[in-house]
Enzyme design. Structure first.
Site, PDB file in Angstrom:
ATOM      1  N   CYS A   5     -83.907 -11.225 -60.402  1.00 53.64           N
ATOM      2  CA  CYS A   5     -83.653  -9.945 -59.723  1.00 53.64           C
ATOM      3  C   CYS A   5     -83.639  -8.844 -60.780  1.00 53.64           C
ATOM      4  CB  CYS A   5     -82.329  -9.972 -58.967  1.00 53.64           C
ATOM      5  SG  CYS A   5     -81.881  -8.336 -58.330  1.00 53.64           S
ATOM      6  N   CYS A   8     -80.265  -6.926 -60.994  1.00 53.38           N
ATOM      7  CA  CYS A   8     -79.214  -7.713 -61.658  1.00 53.38           C
ATOM      8  C   CYS A   8     -79.405  -7.666 -63.172  1.00 53.38           C
ATOM      9  CB  CYS A   8     -79.237  -9.164 -61.192  1.00 53.38           C
ATOM     10  SG  CYS A   8     -78.478  -9.460 -59.584  1.00 53.38           S
ATOM     11  N   ASP A  31     -84.058   6.640 -61.856  1.00 50.11           N
ATOM     12  CA  ASP A  31     -85.235   5.965 -61.315  1.00 50.11           C
ATOM     13  C   ASP A  31     -86.401   6.160 -62.286  1.00 50.11           C
ATOM     14  OD1 ASP A  31     -86.165   5.066 -58.163  1.00 50.11           O
ATOM     15  OD2 ASP A  31     -87.741   5.529 -59.625  1.00 50.11           O
ATOM     16  N   HIS A  47     -74.864  -9.200 -56.588  1.00 51.50           N
ATOM     17  CA  HIS A  47     -76.171  -9.253 -55.934  1.00 51.50           C
ATOM     18  C   HIS A  47     -75.981  -9.303 -54.432  1.00 51.50           C
ATOM     19  CE1 HIS A  47     -80.465 -10.004 -55.517  1.00 51.50           C
ATOM     20  NE2 HIS A  47     -80.143 -10.854 -54.566  1.00 51.50           N
ATOM     21  N   GLY A  97     -89.195   0.116 -46.202  1.00 54.74           N
ATOM     22  CA  GLY A  97     -89.749   0.577 -47.475  1.00 54.74           C
ATOM     23  C   GLY A  97     -89.055   0.028 -48.706  1.00 54.74           C
ATOM     24  N   HIS A 102     -82.288  -5.789 -54.009  1.00 47.25           N
ATOM     25  CA  HIS A 102     -80.900  -5.681 -54.474  1.00 47.25           C
ATOM     26  C   HIS A 102     -80.444  -4.311 -53.984  1.00 47.25           C
ATOM     27  CE1 HIS A 102     -77.767  -6.319 -57.888  1.00 47.25           C
ATOM     28  NE2 HIS A 102     -77.431  -5.179 -57.274  1.00 47.25           N
ATOM     29  N   HIS A 104     -79.509  -0.768 -53.200  1.00 45.61           N
ATOM     30  CA  HIS A 104     -79.462   0.410 -54.067  1.00 45.61           C
ATOM     31  C   HIS A 104     -79.498   1.670 -53.228  1.00 45.61           C
ATOM     32  CE1 HIS A 104     -83.651  -0.955 -53.670  1.00 45.61           C
ATOM     33  NE2 HIS A 104     -84.012   0.313 -53.718  1.00 45.61           N
TER      34      HIS A 104
HETATM   35  P1  AMP Z   1     -87.020   0.820 -53.078  1.00 48.66           P
HETATM   36  O1  AMP Z   1     -88.431   1.094 -52.634  1.00 48.66           O
HETATM   37  O2  AMP Z   1     -85.989   1.515 -52.242  1.00 48.66           O
HETATM   38  O3  AMP Z   1     -86.751  -0.653 -53.247  1.00 48.66           O
HETATM   39  O4  AMP Z   1     -86.889   1.521 -54.471  1.00 48.66           O
HETATM   40  C1  AMP Z   1     -87.019   0.876 -55.696  1.00 48.66           C
HETATM   41  C2  AMP Z   1     -86.973   1.950 -56.748  1.00 48.66           C
HETATM   42  O5  AMP Z   1     -86.760   1.316 -58.003  1.00 48.66           O
HETATM   43  C3  AMP Z   1     -88.253   2.775 -56.869  1.00 48.66           C
HETATM   44  O6  AMP Z   1     -87.942   4.156 -56.657  1.00 48.66           O
HETATM   45  C4  AMP Z   1     -88.723   2.507 -58.304  1.00 48.66           C
HETATM   46  O7  AMP Z   1     -89.283   3.646 -58.914  1.00 48.66           O
HETATM   47  C5  AMP Z   1     -87.453   2.058 -58.981  1.00 48.66           C
HETATM   48  N1  AMP Z   1     -87.628   1.180 -60.136  1.00 48.66           N
HETATM   49  C6  AMP Z   1     -88.402   0.077 -60.219  1.00 48.66           C
HETATM   50  N2  AMP Z   1     -88.278  -0.491 -61.416  1.00 48.66           N
HETATM   51  C7  AMP Z   1     -87.399   0.260 -62.118  1.00 48.66           C
HETATM   52  C8  AMP Z   1     -86.853   0.199 -63.444  1.00 48.66           C
HETATM   53  N3  AMP Z   1     -87.186  -0.780 -64.307  1.00 48.66           N
HETATM   54  N4  AMP Z   1     -85.983   1.165 -63.832  1.00 48.66           N
HETATM   55  C9  AMP Z   1     -85.644   2.156 -62.981  1.00 48.66           C
HETATM   56  N5  AMP Z   1     -86.109   2.265 -61.728  1.00 48.66           N
HETATM   57  C10 AMP Z   1     -86.977   1.341 -61.300  1.00 48.66           C
HETATM   58 ZN    ZN Z   2     -79.702  -8.564 -57.915  1.00 48.49          ZN
END
Ligand code: AMP
Ligand code: ZN
Length: 122
Positions: A5, A8, A31, A47, A97, A102, A104
């Site tokens: 994950c 995580c 982000d 998690h 979407g 995990h 957020h």
């Molecule tokens: P979601 O579509 O709601 O699952 O959003 C996932 C978010 O995680 C997206 O806005 C990505 O830009 C962000 N994301 C993916 N990988 C990373 C990372 N390594 N560090 C920071 N943000 C990330």
């Molecule tokens: Zn997780």
């Protein structure tokens, strides 16, 4: 902690991030692909896949997570008052979407000059 994950691994420091906040329960970071001048992600360290898994007994920690949202938003660039504010997004499931499984919260805000409603009155 769930193996494989991404969030995580970010929460436990195994994968680097631009951290803005951490306590025993929660972790927040920028982000990697911001959709606005301010785009933070707030996650529980435990998690849990999504809001679809929330039960009534999760109310206490979820309330603490919610209480962090405005504090983080205003500490990291969201503007106060009715002309400011922020957007809170929790994408849930594939049709919602969600890409990272995990839980957020996206905290999105900051001045957007291209948004006519955000422009000062003429
Ligand atoms: P979601 O579509 O709601 O699952 O959003 C996932 C978010 O995680 C997206 O806005 C990505 O830009 C962000 N994301 C993916 N990988 C990373 C990372 N390594 N560090 C920071 N943000 C990330
Ligand atoms: Zn997780």
């Amino acid at each position: 902690m769930s193996e494989n994950c991404l969030f995580c691994k970010i929460a436990n420091g195994a994968i680097p991030s631009k951290k803005v906040y951490e306590d025993e329960e929660f972790f927040a970071f920028h982000d990697i692909n911001p959709a606005a001048p301010v785009h933070l992600l707030l996650i529980p360290k435990r998690h849990i896949v999504s809001l679809a898994d929330i039960q009534p007994e999760d109310g206490a920690w979820l309330g603490r997570m919610m209480a962090l949202v405005p504090k983080l938003a205003y500490a990291h660039g969201c503007n106060p008052g009715p002309q400011g504010g922020f957007r809170l997004v929790a994408n849930t499931g594939i049709e919602g979407g969600q890409e990272i499984d995990h839980l957020h919260f996206h905290i999105i805000g900051g001045a957007r000059p291209w948004d006519k409603r955000a422009a000062p009155a003429a």
